[in-house]
Motif scaffolding. Structure first.
Motif, short mmCIF file in Angstrom:
data_model
loop_
_atom_site.label_atom_id
_atom_site.label_comp_id
_atom_site.label_asym_id
_atom_site.label_seq_id
_atom_site.Cartn_x
_atom_site.Cartn_y
_atom_site.Cartn_z
N THR A 2 35.30 50.30 29.60
CA THR A 2 35.99 50.66 30.84
C THR A 2 37.35 51.25 30.50
O THR A 2 38.00 50.85 29.53
CB THR A 2 36.16 49.44 31.76
N SER A 4 41.25 52.58 31.88
CA SER A 4 42.30 52.51 32.90
C SER A 4 43.34 53.58 32.66
O SER A 4 43.60 53.97 31.52
CB SER A 4 42.98 51.13 32.89
N GLU A 28 47.54 52.69 46.53
CA GLU A 28 46.13 52.90 46.83
C GLU A 28 45.92 54.20 47.59
O GLU A 28 45.04 55.01 47.25
CB GLU A 28 45.58 51.72 47.65
N TYR A 40 36.27 50.55 42.33
CA TYR A 40 36.46 49.67 43.48
C TYR A 40 35.86 48.30 43.21
O TYR A 40 34.89 48.17 42.44
CB TYR A 40 35.81 50.27 44.73
N SER A 41 36.44 47.29 43.85
CA SER A 41 35.89 45.94 43.77
C SER A 41 34.60 45.86 44.58
O SER A 41 34.30 46.75 45.39
CB SER A 41 36.90 44.93 44.30
N GLY A 42 33.86 44.80 44.39
CA GLY A 42 32.64 44.61 45.16
C GLY A 42 32.91 43.86 46.45
O GLY A 42 34.05 43.71 46.88
N PRO A 46 35.57 46.40 49.81
CA PRO A 46 35.95 46.89 48.48
C PRO A 46 37.34 47.51 48.48
O PRO A 46 37.71 48.24 49.41
CB PRO A 46 34.87 47.93 48.16
N ARG A 47 38.11 47.22 47.44
CA ARG A 47 39.46 47.75 47.30
C ARG A 47 39.60 48.44 45.95
O ARG A 47 38.95 48.06 44.97
CB ARG A 47 40.50 46.62 47.38
N ARG A 49 40.81 49.18 42.35
CA ARG A 49 41.20 48.23 41.30
C ARG A 49 42.54 48.66 40.68
O ARG A 49 42.57 49.44 39.73
CB ARG A 49 40.12 48.11 40.24
N GLN A 70 42.21 51.03 37.21
CA GLN A 70 40.90 51.05 36.55
C GLN A 70 40.06 52.20 37.10
O GLN A 70 39.99 52.39 38.32
CB GLN A 70 40.17 49.73 36.74
N SER A 111 44.30 41.49 30.39
CA SER A 111 44.85 42.15 31.57
C SER A 111 46.31 42.52 31.35
O SER A 111 47.01 41.92 30.51
CB SER A 111 44.75 41.23 32.79
#
Length: 222
Positions: A2, A4, A28, A40-42, A46-47, A49, A70, A111
Motif C-alpha cells: 500500500t 501513501s 478530505e 476509503y474506509s469500509g 466510508p471516509r 483514509r 493512503q 503508522s
C-alpha cells in the motif's frame, strides 16, 4: 504494497482557528477536488483514509506538520505523481494551509502517529523570560504539577519529565522541546499553566500567547 502520499504542510491565519475535525474535513474535501486517488474506509459511512502525525489545538500555528493520505490499491511509487498531486492540492486548499513537500511512501509499516517522538514549539507573550527563569530556578526543589483533563476527569500530572529543553530567544519568546506522540505527549498550554502557577507569568499574558509548532521528530530522538 500500500502506498501513501506523505505531506509536509504549514498552518497559519486564518486556518489556525480550525478544530481537528474541521482540519480533517478540510483536507478530505481538498483531496477529492484535487483528484488524488485516496483510499476509503469500509462500513456504512466510508471516509478518506487520512492520518495526521499529531493533532494540533485550536489557535496554534504550525511550520512543519505531517499528513499521510493512503492511496487506492495498485498505485505505484512515482515521485513525479507526488509533485503533481501536491500542486493540485495547494490549488484547492483554503487560505492559511500550504503543502510545501510531498512524497510517495510504502505505508505497510508503522503508522505516522506512532513514529512521533517529540515536538518543538515557539511561544510568544509578554513576561516569558522572567517566568521561565523563575521556573528553572525551582526545578530541583518542586515538581511541576498541573491539572490535565484525561477522559473526562481532571488529574494531577508532573510535566517536568516531558520537557526536554527550553531555550530563550528573546524576552518575550521561548522555544520549548517536549515529548510528543501516542505514548507521551505534552501540550504547550500545560507549560503555560505551570509558568502561571510557579513562574509568576500573568494569566492574561498566558491566555494571549502566540504558539507555533515548529517541528516534529519522527522515529528518532531530538
Amino acid at each position: 504494497m500500500t502506498v501513501s502520499l506523505r505531506l509536509r504542510f504549514c498552518r497559519r491565519e486564518p486556518a489556525i482557528w480550525l478544530a481537528h475535525l474541521d482540519m480533517m474535513r478540510t483536507f478530505e474535501r481538498s483531496v477529492r477536488r484535487a483528484g488524488i486517488p485516496v483510499a476509503y474506509s469500509g462500513g456504512f459511512n466510508p471516509r478518506p483514509r487520512l492520518a495526521f502525525a499529531l493533532p494540533i489545538g485550536v489557535g496554534l500555528a504550525t511550520e512543519d506538520d505531517r499528513l499521510d493520505i493512503q492511496l487506492e490499491d495498485g498505485i505505484a511509487i512515482d515521485q513525479t505523481k507526488a509533485a503533481e498531486w501536491t500542486d493540485a492540492l495547494n490549488r484547492n486548499l483554503p487560505d492559511g494551509l500550504t503543502v510545501y513537500a510531498g512524497e510517495l511512501t510504502d505505508s505497510s509499516g508503522p503508522s505516522l502517529m506512532s513514529l512521533v517522538t517529540a515536538a518543538e514549539y515557539r511561544l510568544q507573550t509578554t513576561g516569558l523570560q522572567a517566568a521561565v527563569q523563575q521556573l528553572e530556578a525551582q526545578k530541583d526543589l518542586t515538581a511541576w504539577i498541573v491539572d490535565k483533563n484525561s477522559k473526562g476527569k481532571t488529574v494531577k500530572t508532573d510535566i517536568r519529565p516531558l520537557i526536554l529543553a527550553t531555550r530563550l530567544e528573546e524576552s518575550d519568546q521561548v522555544v520549548l522541546l517536549v515529548r510528543a506522540g501516542s505514548r507521551q505527549n505534552l501540550r504547550p498550554d500545560l507549560f503555560l499553566q505551570i509558568l502561571v502557577a510557579q513562574g509568576g507569568l500573568n494569566a492574561t499574558a498566558a491566555a494571549d500567547s502566540r504558539i507555533t509548532r515548529t517541528r516534529l521528530w519522527l522515529g528518532e530522538e531530538p
